[in-house]
Design a protein around this motif. Structure first.
Motif: not given
Length: 358
Positions: A174, A218-220, A222, A251, A254, A256
């Motif tokens: 990552t 936030p990750e979700d 991206r 990663t 930004g 996935r």
């Protein structure tokens, strides 16, 4: 004097060639230049932890492929490179390095044949592929005893050479610290440590700016991202998996990687898998064709395929024209320009947050 230890075992991922063999072409004709004497001896380790001590700066270096060659050119040690395998294609090196890179004799269009490597007159071999058989025709590279008999010390890019070993990282890659460590390691080995720090500092600055800009995402939120390696063929897509350096690039930018969970570097996939992932963005990944016009046509052809192929024409990214045109070399090959790829991707998929992706 006690040797300066600059590396241990790297928990890293691999960049291996998909096809290798005995190549032809050229002899080691570049005259080696005097190298710096300070900072020696230096001790480095391979993927299994076996140490090699470099007593003085090398004067004749052979590289296994374009990745290690480009690093040495970036470090300012290119005048000591007397041969390479897997040479960079026309147009693939940065313009500032292209002329010097073109002068490096090609000892093998693919893997350097064993006899050429041992007879090259080198005192250092930088290996991108690791302790593994050289692919193609069942040929193998020199043994460590043969390297020693020829007076050649053998060192590795750990960020690319360790994925096939028992100590390889199992989690997805990552970040780019492994590549940065390799740059520092080669800087120590070649007496160009100060330049190595400049390169790493520049990488960290570019990546850090992107990281700061995306800190609030936030990750979700991206976007999902698929690297379409057009040159690997269209019949069966090749998945860029979690251990590949491209996963770290994606990663840090930004996004996935839709295939981050496959425990490999590259893995044959299926269009059914891609359709099931339905990525938000698709990178049209092609190799530089040597001219702007030819490379642009390759991108156009890759996009045209996805728009016309029944399995992919209904994908969200295809329907919305969400394509990232970015070369294979800066995405999947370890090097300084990985930081530029991070910024290019981030500026494309997060245009409101990251500016100037060039």
């Amino acid at each position: 004097m006690r040797p300066r230890v600059v590396c241990g075992i790297a928990a890293a991922v691999a960049l291996f060639a998909t096809a290798c063999g005995s190549g032809g072409g050229g002899s080691a004709s570049i005259t080696a230049q005097p190298a710096p004497a300070a900072g020696y001896p230096v001790t480095v380790a391979d993927c299994a932890g076996k140490e090699t001590t470099i007593a003085k700066a090398p004067t004749g270096i052979v590289t296994s492929n374009a990745a290690s060659l480009e690093m040495l050119l970036q470090l300012g040690a290119g005048d000591r490179v007397i041969g390479t395998g897997f040479p960079p294609g026309k147009g693939t090196l940065p313009s500032a390095l292209a002329e010097q890179g073109a002068k490096v004799p090609v000892l093998g269009d693919k893997a350097v044949p064993k006899e050429k490597l041992l007879g090259s007159g080198a005192d250092l071999y930088v290996d991108t592929f690791g302790a593994m058989p050289m692919m193609g025709g069942g040929a193998t590279g020199p043994s460590e005893a043969e390297f020693a008999a020829a007076g050649i010390q053998h060192v590795y890019l750990l960020s690319t050479a360790c994925a096939g070993t028992p100590k390889a990282a199992k989690a997805p890659r990552t970040d780019l610290t492994g590549i940065e460590d390799d740059i520092r390691r080669l800087g120590a080995v070649t007496g160009t440590a100060a330049r190595a720090e400049e390169l790493v500092t520049g990488m960290e600055k570019r990546i850090g700016e992107v990281r700061t800009a995306l800190a609030g995402v936030p990750e979700d939120k991206r976007p999902s991202y698929f690297v379409f390696d057009f040159d690997a063929g269209t019949k069966q897509p090749v998945a860029v998996c979690g251990r590949q350096v491209a996963n770290a690039v994606i990663t840090q930018a930004g996004a996935r990687n839709v295939f981050a969970d496959c425990d490999a570097d590259f893995k044959p996939g299926s269009w059914e898998d891609v359709v099931a992932k339905n990525p938000d963005w698709i990178q049209l990944s092609v190799r530089d064709r040597g001219s702007e016009e030819a490379t642009r046509k390759a991108y156009d052809d890759a996009e045209a395929f996805l728009r016309s192929f029944p399995a992919t024409q209904g994908l969200k990214a295809v329907q919305e024209g969400r394509f990232v045109r970015l070369g294979s070399e800066v995405t999947t090959i370890a090097g300084v320009r990985n930081a530029d790829a991070v910024r290019r991707i981030a500026a494309t998929v997060h245009p409101d947050l990251v500016k100037n992706g060039q």
